[in-house]
Write a protein that holds these residues in place. Structure first.
Motif, PDB file in Angstrom:
ATOM      1  N   ASP A  40     -15.926   4.891 -57.386  1.00 21.80           N
ATOM      2  CA  ASP A  40     -14.566   4.401 -56.692  1.00 21.80           C
ATOM      3  C   ASP A  40     -14.925   4.005 -55.338  1.00 21.80           C
ATOM      4  O   ASP A  40     -14.108   3.002 -54.783  1.00 21.80           O
ATOM      5  N   VAL A  41     -15.784   4.217 -54.564  1.00 19.99           N
ATOM      6  CA  VAL A  41     -16.374   3.997 -53.236  1.00 19.99           C
ATOM      7  C   VAL A  41     -17.731   3.746 -53.190  1.00 19.99           C
ATOM      8  O   VAL A  41     -18.662   4.503 -53.800  1.00 19.99           O
ATOM      9  N   ILE A  42     -18.268   2.456 -52.869  1.00 17.69           N
ATOM     10  CA  ILE A  42     -19.675   2.095 -52.600  1.00 17.69           C
ATOM     11  C   ILE A  42     -19.960   1.966 -51.064  1.00 17.69           C
ATOM     12  O   ILE A  42     -19.016   1.148 -50.249  1.00 17.69           O
ATOM     13  N   GLU A  43     -20.975   2.696 -50.940  1.00 16.78           N
ATOM     14  CA  GLU A  43     -21.347   2.408 -49.076  1.00 16.78           C
ATOM     15  C   GLU A  43     -22.681   1.379 -49.489  1.00 16.78           C
ATOM     16  O   GLU A  43     -23.760   1.674 -49.940  1.00 16.78           O
ATOM     17  N   ALA A  44     -22.074   0.254 -49.170  1.00 20.07           N
ATOM     18  CA  ALA A  44     -22.808  -1.305 -49.248  1.00 20.07           C
ATOM     19  C   ALA A  44     -24.122  -1.103 -48.370  1.00 20.07           C
ATOM     20  O   ALA A  44     -25.071  -1.966 -48.560  1.00 20.07           O
ATOM     21  N   GLY A  45     -23.880  -0.575 -47.176  1.00 20.99           N
ATOM     22  CA  GLY A  45     -25.288  -0.669 -46.308  1.00 20.99           C
ATOM     23  C   GLY A  45     -24.846  -0.478 -44.798  1.00 20.99           C
ATOM     24  O   GLY A  45     -23.574  -0.017 -44.515  1.00 20.99           O
ATOM     25  N   PHE A  46     -25.512  -0.596 -43.957  1.00 17.95           N
ATOM     26  CA  PHE A  46     -25.354  -0.488 -42.580  1.00 17.95           C
ATOM     27  C   PHE A  46     -25.382  -1.852 -41.959  1.00 17.95           C
ATOM     28  O   PHE A  46     -26.629  -2.140 -41.369  1.00 17.95           O
ATOM     29  N   PRO A  47     -24.321  -2.440 -41.717  1.00 15.01           N
ATOM     30  CA  PRO A  47     -24.319  -3.935 -41.112  1.00 15.01           C
ATOM     31  C   PRO A  47     -24.845  -4.177 -39.964  1.00 15.01           C
ATOM     32  O   PRO A  47     -25.516  -5.348 -39.811  1.00 15.01           O
ATOM     33  N   ILE A  48     -25.192  -3.227 -39.030  1.00  9.64           N
ATOM     34  CA  ILE A  48     -25.711  -3.333 -37.737  1.00  9.64           C
ATOM     35  C   ILE A  48     -27.343  -3.310 -37.856  1.00  9.64           C
ATOM     36  O   ILE A  48     -28.006  -3.865 -36.757  1.00  9.64           O
ATOM     37  N   ALA A  49     -27.874  -2.959 -38.698  1.00 11.80           N
ATOM     38  CA  ALA A  49     -29.140  -2.539 -38.762  1.00 11.80           C
ATOM     39  C   ALA A  49     -29.991  -3.907 -39.206  1.00 11.80           C
ATOM     40  O   ALA A  49     -31.271  -3.703 -38.423  1.00 11.80           O
ATOM     41  N   SER A  50     -29.497  -4.805 -39.639  1.00 14.97           N
ATOM     42  CA  SER A  50     -30.325  -5.986 -39.904  1.00 14.97           C
ATOM     43  C   SER A  50     -29.418  -7.074 -40.437  1.00 14.97           C
ATOM     44  O   SER A  50     -28.469  -6.741 -41.062  1.00 14.97           O
ATOM     45  N   GLN A  51     -29.872  -8.492 -40.348  1.00 13.44           N
ATOM     46  CA  GLN A  51     -29.043  -9.544 -41.133  1.00 13.44           C
ATOM     47  C   GLN A  51     -29.168  -9.406 -42.389  1.00 13.44           C
ATOM     48  O   GLN A  51     -28.112  -9.684 -42.931  1.00 13.44           O
ATOM     49  N   GLY A  52     -29.977  -8.986 -42.963  1.00 12.19           N
ATOM     50  CA  GLY A  52     -30.160  -8.876 -44.531  1.00 12.19           C
ATOM     51  C   GLY A  52     -29.006  -7.812 -44.741  1.00 12.19           C
ATOM     52  O   GLY A  52     -28.391  -7.777 -45.856  1.00 12.19           O
ATOM     53  N   ASP A  53     -28.985  -6.557 -44.242  1.00  3.36           N
ATOM     54  CA  ASP A  53     -28.150  -5.542 -44.622  1.00  3.36           C
ATOM     55  C   ASP A  53     -26.460  -6.135 -44.195  1.00  3.36           C
ATOM     56  O   ASP A  53     -25.979  -6.023 -45.161  1.00  3.36           O
ATOM     57  N   PHE A  54     -26.507  -6.815 -43.260  1.00  4.26           N
ATOM     58  CA  PHE A  54     -25.217  -7.510 -43.107  1.00  4.26           C
ATOM     59  C   PHE A  54     -24.869  -8.386 -44.222  1.00  4.26           C
ATOM     60  O   PHE A  54     -23.587  -8.286 -44.711  1.00  4.26           O
ATOM     61  N   GLU A  55     -25.581  -9.260 -44.525  1.00  2.00           N
ATOM     62  CA  GLU A  55     -25.227 -10.173 -45.585  1.00  2.00           C
ATOM     63  C   GLU A  55     -25.131  -9.326 -46.862  1.00  2.00           C
ATOM     64  O   GLU A  55     -24.270  -9.872 -47.869  1.00  2.00           O
ATOM     65  N   ALA A  56     -25.845  -8.441 -47.170  1.00  4.63           N
ATOM     66  CA  ALA A  56     -25.793  -7.621 -48.554  1.00  4.63           C
ATOM     67  C   ALA A  56     -24.141  -6.991 -48.520  1.00  4.63           C
ATOM     68  O   ALA A  56     -23.615  -7.098 -49.601  1.00  4.63           O
ATOM     69  N   VAL A  57     -23.650  -6.414 -47.497  1.00  4.13           N
ATOM     70  CA  VAL A  57     -22.473  -5.753 -47.616  1.00  4.13           C
ATOM     71  C   VAL A  57     -21.386  -6.781 -47.462  1.00  4.13           C
ATOM     72  O   VAL A  57     -20.457  -6.393 -48.450  1.00  4.13           O
ATOM     73  N   LYS A  58     -21.752  -7.894 -46.936  1.00  7.41           N
ATOM     74  CA  LYS A  58     -20.566  -8.989 -47.082  1.00  7.41           C
ATOM     75  C   LYS A  58     -20.500  -9.487 -48.452  1.00  7.41           C
ATOM     76  O   LYS A  58     -19.214  -9.791 -48.898  1.00  7.41           O
ATOM     77  N   ALA A  59     -21.650  -9.813 -48.933  1.00  7.14           N
ATOM     78  CA  ALA A  59     -21.702 -10.111 -50.522  1.00  7.14           C
ATOM     79  C   ALA A  59     -20.910  -9.273 -51.488  1.00  7.14           C
ATOM     80  O   ALA A  59     -20.403  -9.646 -52.240  1.00  7.14           O
ATOM     81  N   ILE A  60     -21.259  -7.980 -51.256  1.00 11.69           N
ATOM     82  CA  ILE A  60     -20.722  -6.917 -52.144  1.00 11.69           C
ATOM     83  C   ILE A  60     -19.214  -6.725 -51.825  1.00 11.69           C
ATOM     84  O   ILE A  60     -18.608  -6.758 -52.732  1.00 11.69           O
ATOM     85  N   ALA A  61     -18.748  -6.936 -50.656  1.00 11.25           N
ATOM     86  CA  ALA A  61     -17.423  -6.950 -50.165  1.00 11.25           C
ATOM     87  C   ALA A  61     -16.566  -7.895 -51.100  1.00 11.25           C
ATOM     88  O   ALA A  61     -15.409  -8.087 -51.309  1.00 11.25           O
ATOM     89  N   GLU A  62     -17.194  -9.340 -51.007  1.00 12.09           N
ATOM     90  CA  GLU A  62     -16.679 -10.383 -51.664  1.00 12.09           C
ATOM     91  C   GLU A  62     -16.839 -10.309 -53.131  1.00 12.09           C
ATOM     92  O   GLU A  62     -15.801 -11.065 -54.036  1.00 12.09           O
ATOM     93  N   SER A  63     -17.594  -9.642 -53.678  1.00 14.68           N
ATOM     94  CA  SER A  63     -17.764  -9.450 -55.204  1.00 14.68           C
ATOM     95  C   SER A  63     -17.001  -8.243 -56.064  1.00 14.68           C
ATOM     96  O   SER A  63     -16.635  -8.359 -56.912  1.00 14.68           O
ATOM     97  N   ALA A  64     -16.761  -7.285 -55.081  1.00 10.92           N
ATOM     98  CA  ALA A  64     -16.215  -5.965 -55.876  1.00 10.92           C
ATOM     99  C   ALA A  64     -14.825  -6.166 -56.144  1.00 10.92           C
ATOM    100  O   ALA A  64     -14.158  -6.783 -55.156  1.00 10.92           O
ATOM    101  N   LYS A  65     -14.419  -5.930 -57.196  1.00 10.57           N
ATOM    102  CA  LYS A  65     -13.090  -6.103 -57.624  1.00 10.57           C
ATOM    103  C   LYS A  65     -12.249  -4.720 -57.412  1.00 10.57           C
ATOM    104  O   LYS A  65     -11.006  -5.047 -57.404  1.00 10.57           O
TER     105      LYS A  65
END
Length: 504
Positions: A40-65
């Motif tokens: 139901d809910v996915i904790e995709a990452g810790f956006p402030i931790a690194s640029q890589g974490d930010f990009e991964a969270v953003k990509a998952i946010a755009e992909s999850a339906k």
């Protein structure tokens, strides 16, 4: 019947396992499988931790339906703003902000008074609510927090706009009676005009993470947080597959249901295991290889007469089944693509082209390609595509009773081929000595494991290695899959070496 939400933190808390490092492509692959599993809910990452974490969270946010996508944030405005930027395009975004409330954390880590902690919760949860409709607050180390102060902190968060309260057993200190009692106490004493979702988050330091999560549900929690295979810091998190099956098998007791698609459980577990580099123990509940094995003659006799005598969970319930239509060397591209769709993969034309070539190469060596073979092949392909340096060739000279020789060539990030030759007491040692020379490194090989992906003499080998960098004492894991054991061993070592080089 009460519906329990499943909150997966494999990509955030799970990635904090020493040696686990998912790249963005792997995180998206895991996230899409988690959505298929029914999370139901996915904790995709810790956006402030690194640029890589930010990009991964953003990509998952755009992909999850369907899934709610969550970003973690400390009680700091810069964290909250960064989470908002990463999640603003999600179908259903949520922020998870936290602040420690136990005496030991406040005194030694935060160096804050109780009054300062309460003021920070009020300010930052309130600020988060101006950006997010769904705000979750966690009083870190809740299980070691004075109950009266815990109630004050939680009430402050609710008054500031939090609609989800997570009660973390951060260091795995609690037990089912005590942990369940915390939920009962909070639910009976909070005051709110709107419905509040209470969530559990348990660690397994004392081996009670699943029991504690179930105790929380018994006492009113409607959400459970955890990770696939129970991975996470130290002894890990609540294993979500265990909670899902417990609720299903003991529906008569818990009177709860979830959205988890149970027959996707094994596939989800296998994917996380391969990409994380952490093998599932054979005796692991629900998804271990021995979960449905019966050694005792009495047990075997009972299962043959009626599986219910000793099996409360059938293999097919969690997705363990025989391959009904294996592929072979004569199978065409269409059959291959249809099988990929059946397994839940959505690849680009270029990815299909590459994977089909690899499939044909494997089919020349192996009579039948099972689902497990295909999943392993695709996982290996995904890993190799993200590697800076790739294995080009391995050549071994064997001599019984003496030293073995190995010549290894790799292709570096600039496309240049580099070659090294070394000797060793065994073929694997010689290969690894050559790779160490190519990478100019001297790690300690902490662990080497090999297992067959399927049965039979033509099974593919899966090799897992764990390297320890003596300069930093950091752990790096690699997995190699190949029909040839030596080739698989070289792949695994190069994968771990790439990770170590990137951290220099």
């Amino acid at each position: 019947m009460r519906k329990i939400q499943f909150f997966d933190t494999t990509l955030r808390d799970g990635e904090q396992t020493p040696g686990v490092n998912f790249n963005t492509k792997e995180k998206i692959q895991i996230a899409m499988q988690l959505e298929k599993w029914g999370i139901d809910v996915i904790e995709a990452g810790f956006p402030i931790a690194s640029q890589g974490d930010f990009e991964a969270v953003k990509a998952i946010a755009e992909s999850a339906k369907r899934m709610t996508v969550v970003g973690l944030a400390r009680c700091q405005k810069k964290d909250i703003d960064r989470a908002y930027e990463a999640l603003k395009d999600a179908v259903d975004p949520q922020i998870h902000t936290f602040l420690a409330t136990s005496n030991v954390h406040m005194e030694y880590k935060l160096k804050m008074t109780k009054e300062e902690v309460i003021a920070s919760i009020k300010e930052h949860v309130g600020y988060a609510r101006t950006l997010f409709e769904k705000v979750q607050f966690s009083p870190e180390d809740a299980s070691r927090t004075d109950r009266d102060f815990l109630l004050e902190a939680v009430q402050t968060a609710i008054d500031a706009g939090a609609t989800i309260i997570n009660v973390p057993d951060t260091v795995g200190y609690s037990n089912p009676t005590e942990y369940g009692g915390i939920f009962k106490y909070l639910i009976e004493n909070i005051k709110s005009d709107q419905e509040i979702t209470f969530s559990s988050h348990c660690h397994d330091d004392l081996g009670m993470a699943t029991a504690n999560a179930l105790a929380a549900i018994e006492n009113g929690a409607n959400r459970v947080e955890g990770a696939v295979n129970g991975i996470g810091e130290r002894a890990g998190n609540t294993a979500l597959e265990e909670v899902a099956l417990a609720l299903h098998i003991r529906k008569d007791f818990y009177d709860c249901e979830s959205n988890i698609v149970l027959n996707e459980t094994k596939r989800t577990s296998d994917l996380v295991s391969r990409l994380s580099g952490i093998p599932v123990p054979r005796n692991k509940a629900i998804i271990g290889d021995n979960a449905f094995a019966h050694e005792s003659g009495i047990h075997q006799d009972g299962v043959l007469k009626n599986p219910e005598t000793y099996e409360i969970i059938t293999p097919t319930l969690v997705g363990v089944s025989q391959n009904s239509l294996p592929l072979g060397k004569l199978s065409g591209r269409h059959a291959f693509v249809e099988k990929l769709k059946e397994l839940g993969y959505q690849l680009s034309d270029e990815e299909i082209k590459t994977s089909f070539i690899r499939f044909k190469d494997l089919a020349d060596k192996k009579k039948q390609i099972t689902d497990q073979d295909l999943i392993a092949l695709l996982t290996d392909q995904s890993r190799e595509e993200s590697e800076t340096c790739k294995l080009a060739n391995v050549q071994v000279q064997y001599s019984s009773g003496g030293y073995q020789g190995a010549i290894v060539s790799i292709i570096d990030a600039q496309g240049q081929t580099k070659v090294a030759s070394k000797i060793g007491s065994g073929s694997i040692q010689a290969i690894y000595n050559a790779i160490d020379e190519l990478f100019q490194q001297s790690p300690d090989l902490a662990q080497y494991e090999i297992q067959a992906i399927t049965g039979g003499e033509d099974a593919q080998a899966e090799v897992r290695v764990t390297l320890n960098d003596p300069k930093t004492n950091r752990i790096f894991r690699g997995i190699g899959i190949d029909f040839d054991v030596l080739q698989a061993s070289a792949k695994a070592y190069i994968q771990a070496s790439n990770q170590m080089k990137e951290q220099e």
